[in-house]
Design a protein around this motif. Sequence first.
Motif, PDB file in Angstrom:
ATOM      1  N   TYR A 188       0.844  -1.188   0.000  1.00 29.40           N
ATOM      2  CA  TYR A 188       0.000   0.000   0.000  1.00 29.40           C
ATOM      3  C   TYR A 188       0.881   1.240   0.000  1.00 29.40           C
ATOM      4  N   SER A 189       0.259   2.350  -0.374  1.00 33.59           N
ATOM      5  CA  SER A 189       0.918   3.650  -0.369  1.00 33.59           C
ATOM      6  C   SER A 189       0.002   4.651   0.319  1.00 33.59           C
ATOM      7  N   VAL A 190       0.609   5.700   0.871  1.00 34.84           N
ATOM      8  CA  VAL A 190      -0.147   6.758   1.542  1.00 34.84           C
ATOM      9  C   VAL A 190       0.074   8.058   0.781  1.00 34.84           C
ATOM     10  N   PHE A 191      -1.033   8.755   0.494  1.00 33.74           N
ATOM     11  CA  PHE A 191      -0.957  10.022  -0.219  1.00 33.74           C
ATOM     12  C   PHE A 191      -1.653  11.111   0.584  1.00 33.74           C
ATOM     13  N   ARG A 192      -1.027  12.265   0.637  1.00 31.22           N
ATOM     14  CA  ARG A 192      -1.609  13.452   1.268  1.00 31.22           C
ATOM     15  C   ARG A 192      -2.131  14.344   0.156  1.00 31.22           C
ATOM     16  N   SER A 250       4.907   8.957  15.453  1.00 29.33           N
ATOM     17  CA  SER A 250       3.548   8.734  14.962  1.00 29.33           C
ATOM     18  C   SER A 250       2.729  10.021  14.994  1.00 29.33           C
ATOM     19  N   ILE A 251       1.675  10.000  14.219  1.00 32.44           N
ATOM     20  CA  ILE A 251       0.676  11.071  14.182  1.00 32.44           C
ATOM     21  C   ILE A 251      -0.683  10.407  14.356  1.00 32.44           C
ATOM     22  N   GLU A 252      -1.500  10.961  15.238  1.00 29.40           N
ATOM     23  CA  GLU A 252      -2.868  10.468  15.411  1.00 29.40           C
ATOM     24  C   GLU A 252      -3.826  11.570  14.984  1.00 29.40           C
ATOM     25  N   LEU A 253      -4.762  11.216  14.099  1.00 24.89           N
ATOM     26  CA  LEU A 253      -5.743  12.166  13.584  1.00 24.89           C
ATOM     27  C   LEU A 253      -7.141  11.802  14.080  1.00 24.89           C
ATOM     28  N   GLU A 254      -7.907  12.818  14.436  1.00 28.51           N
ATOM     29  CA  GLU A 254      -9.338  12.636  14.694  1.00 28.51           C
ATOM     30  C   GLU A 254     -10.025  12.777  13.353  1.00 28.51           C
ATOM     31  N   CYS A 255     -10.665  11.693  12.890  1.00 31.86           N
ATOM     32  CA  CYS A 255     -11.263  11.675  11.556  1.00 31.86           C
ATOM     33  C   CYS A 255     -12.687  12.220  11.567  1.00 31.86           C
ATOM     34  N   ASN A 301       2.089   5.402  11.840  1.00 29.42           N
ATOM     35  CA  ASN A 301       3.336   5.104  12.539  1.00 29.42           C
ATOM     36  C   ASN A 301       4.500   5.197  11.561  1.00 29.42           C
ATOM     37  N   PHE A 302       5.479   6.024  11.911  1.00 25.12           N
ATOM     38  CA  PHE A 302       6.635   6.248  11.051  1.00 25.12           C
ATOM     39  C   PHE A 302       7.867   5.609  11.674  1.00 25.12           C
ATOM     40  N   THR A 349       5.082   5.767   5.230  1.00 20.36           N
ATOM     41  CA  THR A 349       4.756   5.258   6.562  1.00 20.36           C
ATOM     42  C   THR A 349       5.106   3.791   6.653  1.00 20.36           C
ATOM     43  N   SER A 350       5.338   3.339   7.878  1.00 14.77           N
ATOM     44  CA  SER A 350       5.590   1.911   8.042  1.00 14.77           C
ATOM     45  C   SER A 350       4.292   1.154   8.278  1.00 14.77           C
ATOM     46  N   ASN A 351       3.330   1.763   8.952  1.00 13.93           N
ATOM     47  CA  ASN A 351       2.004   1.145   9.062  1.00 13.93           C
ATOM     48  C   ASN A 351       0.969   2.166   9.494  1.00 13.93           C
ATOM     49  N   VAL A 352      -0.294   1.816   9.277  1.00  9.55           N
ATOM     50  CA  VAL A 352      -1.417   2.702   9.580  1.00  9.55           C
ATOM     51  C   VAL A 352      -2.436   1.918  10.377  1.00  9.55           C
ATOM     52  N   GLU A 353      -2.933   2.522  11.446  1.00 14.60           N
ATOM     53  CA  GLU A 353      -4.041   1.946  12.213  1.00 14.60           C
ATOM     54  C   GLU A 353      -5.294   2.703  11.816  1.00 14.60           C
ATOM     55  N   LEU A 354      -6.196   2.018  11.143  1.00 17.80           N
ATOM     56  CA  LEU A 354      -7.417   2.639  10.631  1.00 17.80           C
ATOM     57  C   LEU A 354      -8.436   2.838  11.755  1.00 17.80           C
TER      58      LEU A 354
END
Length: 171
Positions: free
Chosen positions: A10-14, A127-132, A62-63, A22-27
């Motif tokens: 997977y890839s992450v795009f802003r 890491s960065i945590e976002l409120e979606c 998580n970076f 990123t190394s991983n994402v917690e959805l």
Amino acid sequence: MIIPERLTGYSVFRNGVERLGTSNVELPNLESLTDTVSGAGIAGELDSPTIGHYGSMRTTLNFRTIENGMLKLAAPKNHALDFRGAQQVYDSASSEYKIAPVRVSVRGIPVTTTLGSLETNADTGSSIELECTYLMVMVDEIKQIEIDKYNYIAYIDGVDYLAAYRKSLGL
């Protein structure tokens, strides 16, 4: 029969174009808002969900290291992120492996920026945590979920569960 097996990459795009590493994402989790209902005709009590209303939805990226893309996400504004993946599936009818695209899109505001730690020959655990405020999930290019808290949308498997709410509220 299609048998889903694994996410192969997977890839992450802003903002749809800027690739982040990123190394991983917690959805985010979808946890319905509930209220306890009890009274005549009910044997006890139950937590009844408010249809289409969800609690806090958080996404954590998580970076492995402190990097520019991560630090851009620390800006106190709404960020649009797309997680685009390739899922390996097995088609038992044709006895072949195939790739099914998956895309998760979120919009969110940073609530926690963790710079991590500095240690020789180790990742930083940043890491960065976002409120979606927005979440969309597409599998095989078909929209399966769209939650848009500000616009009263709770679309799941072809049904917008908040359409009647919007009509009642004049939205």
